[in-house]
Write a protein that holds these residues in place. Structure first.
Motif, mmCIF file in Angstrom:
data_model
loop_
_atom_site.group_PDB
_atom_site.id
_atom_site.type_symbol
_atom_site.label_atom_id
_atom_site.label_comp_id
_atom_site.label_asym_id
_atom_site.label_seq_id
_atom_site.Cartn_x
_atom_site.Cartn_y
_atom_site.Cartn_z
ATOM 1 N N TRP A 30 -2.136 12.647 13.952
ATOM 2 C CA TRP A 30 -2.514 11.566 13.027
ATOM 3 C C TRP A 30 -1.612 10.367 13.521
ATOM 4 O O TRP A 30 -0.447 10.392 13.631
ATOM 5 C CB TRP A 30 -2.401 11.885 11.543
ATOM 6 C CG TRP A 30 -3.361 12.673 11.114
ATOM 7 C CD1 TRP A 30 -3.404 13.983 10.703
ATOM 8 C CD2 TRP A 30 -4.915 12.503 10.828
ATOM 9 N NE1 TRP A 30 -4.326 14.456 10.371
ATOM 10 C CE2 TRP A 30 -5.449 13.504 10.280
ATOM 11 C CE3 TRP A 30 -5.734 11.255 10.887
ATOM 12 C CZ2 TRP A 30 -6.924 13.670 9.838
ATOM 13 C CZ3 TRP A 30 -7.116 11.144 10.370
ATOM 14 C CH2 TRP A 30 -7.576 12.270 10.086
ATOM 15 N N GLU A 31 -2.095 9.004 13.682
ATOM 16 C CA GLU A 31 -1.343 7.836 13.862
ATOM 17 C C GLU A 31 -1.597 7.078 12.599
ATOM 18 O O GLU A 31 -2.730 6.586 12.141
ATOM 19 C CB GLU A 31 -1.766 7.337 15.209
ATOM 20 C CG GLU A 31 -1.400 5.992 15.358
ATOM 21 C CD GLU A 31 -1.932 5.106 16.195
ATOM 22 O OE1 GLU A 31 -1.542 3.801 16.640
ATOM 23 O OE2 GLU A 31 -3.115 5.457 16.877
ATOM 24 N N THR A 32 -0.468 6.702 12.012
ATOM 25 C CA THR A 32 -0.591 5.792 10.909
ATOM 26 C C THR A 32 -0.841 4.426 11.316
ATOM 27 O O THR A 32 -0.228 3.877 12.056
ATOM 28 C CB THR A 32 0.774 5.992 10.158
ATOM 29 O OG1 THR A 32 0.867 7.332 9.741
ATOM 30 C CG2 THR A 32 0.828 4.907 8.718
ATOM 31 N N VAL A 33 -1.603 3.567 10.830
ATOM 32 C CA VAL A 33 -2.062 2.431 11.125
ATOM 33 C C VAL A 33 -1.742 1.316 9.909
ATOM 34 O O VAL A 33 -1.548 0.234 10.037
ATOM 35 C CB VAL A 33 -3.571 2.236 11.848
ATOM 36 C CG1 VAL A 33 -3.700 2.970 12.957
ATOM 37 C CG2 VAL A 33 -4.600 2.632 10.669
ATOM 38 N N ALA A 34 -1.559 2.064 8.876
ATOM 39 C CA ALA A 34 -1.519 1.154 7.959
ATOM 40 C C ALA A 34 -0.879 1.807 6.580
ATOM 41 O O ALA A 34 -1.063 3.256 6.438
ATOM 42 C CB ALA A 34 -2.503 0.272 7.164
ATOM 43 N N GLU A 35 0.135 1.247 5.880
ATOM 44 C CA GLU A 35 0.810 1.950 4.725
ATOM 45 C C GLU A 35 0.696 1.309 3.604
ATOM 46 O O GLU A 35 0.575 1.896 2.322
ATOM 47 C CB GLU A 35 2.294 2.061 5.051
ATOM 48 C CG GLU A 35 2.612 3.235 6.335
ATOM 49 C CD GLU A 35 4.315 3.096 6.566
ATOM 50 O OE1 GLU A 35 5.012 2.526 5.706
ATOM 51 O OE2 GLU A 35 4.650 3.855 7.226
ATOM 52 N N LYS A 36 0.325 0.019 3.374
ATOM 53 C CA LYS A 36 0.147 -0.871 2.188
ATOM 54 C C LYS A 36 -1.138 -1.604 2.462
ATOM 55 O O LYS A 36 -1.125 -2.273 3.478
ATOM 56 C CB LYS A 36 1.500 -1.701 1.831
ATOM 57 C CG LYS A 36 2.524 -0.710 1.430
ATOM 58 C CD LYS A 36 3.592 -1.766 1.116
ATOM 59 C CE LYS A 36 4.855 -0.620 0.451
ATOM 60 N NZ LYS A 36 6.112 -1.536 -0.070
ATOM 61 N N PRO A 37 -1.834 -1.754 1.531
ATOM 62 C CA PRO A 37 -1.898 -1.251 0.306
ATOM 63 C C PRO A 37 -2.446 -0.035 0.040
ATOM 64 O O PRO A 37 -2.317 0.780 -0.980
ATOM 65 C CB PRO A 37 -2.669 -2.230 -0.623
ATOM 66 C CG PRO A 37 -3.580 -2.652 0.409
ATOM 67 C CD PRO A 37 -3.154 -3.101 1.651
#
Length: 217
Positions: A30-37
């Motif tokens: 998995w690649e994180t592309v956003a953390e917020k919101p």
């Protein structure tokens, strides 16, 4: 949604379809592309032009009201981004439902899909527990429409739990093959913006449902 710029609208619509090109190998991370919101993670889906999307975040509405609006597929056309048609085709013997949805999108041609929707668990009457809904594609259940692209890979789920008074936590996962080529910059940007639009639409509709429910008492 109509107030969005044409560029932003196109970006958000792309996410709804996960219109991402490129082949992928097995066991992709998995690649994180956003953390917020909202936390948004993606990974290539082996053997297809799709990506798996995992989105998670808080919703400022009770899990009971979120469950109610997500279960009412026939009203998605009134509030879900880019949904122009949504209806239940029939109730299936095993308790699942066969549903039809058509998306009217900027930049690309309209898409539609037929889904088998299963409610795996519901909240208890006191609002505790978990609401879990899952869907898979049934592309050949009804004939294709002229001028509309039928999506043949479309699966996903909602998992919603209460988080105190008037709050809930939701995990939204889905994979959709776009059935066509899409500009790369739209696909990459849409992963964040489209998820945010969907979460906000669910929250807004759930809060409206709560208000109507209170007034009816």
């Amino acid at each position: 949604m109509r107030l969005l710029s044409s560029r932003t609208a196109a970006v958000a619509a792309v996410l709804v379809l996960v219109l991402v090109a490129g082949a992928a190998g097995a066991e992709e991370k998995w690649e994180t592309v956003a953390e917020k919101p909202y936390l948004v993670k993606v990974r290539p889906r082996p053997g297809s032009n799709a990506r798996d999307v995992w989105a998670e975040g808080d919703i400022a509405a009770s899990a009971t009201d979120v469950q109610a609006v997500l279960s009412d597929v026939d009203t998605y056309r009134l509030w879900m981004p880019y949904v122009k048609e949504s209806r239940t085709l029939k109730e299936l013997p095993d308790g699942a439902r066969l549903t039809y949805t058509r998306l009217d999108l900027p930049v690309v041609s309209s898409r539609d899909y037929v889904s088998r929707v299963v409610t795996e668990s519901k909240l208890a009457e006191d609002g505790t527990g978990v609401f879990a809904q899952r869907w898979t594609a049934e592309p050949d259940a009804i004939p294709e429409r002229r001028g509309t692209v039928r999506l043949r890979l479309n699966e996903g789920s909602w998992h919603v739990e209460p988080r105190g008074e008037g709050k809930s936590r939701a995990v939204y996962r889905f994979s959709v093959d776009p059935a066509g080529s899409i500009p790369g910059f739209l696909a990459n940007m849409g992963q964040k913006d489209g998820v945010a639009d969907t979460f906000r639409a669910v929250e807004k509709r759930a809060r409206a449902h709560e208000e109507a429910r209170r007034k009816a008492k």
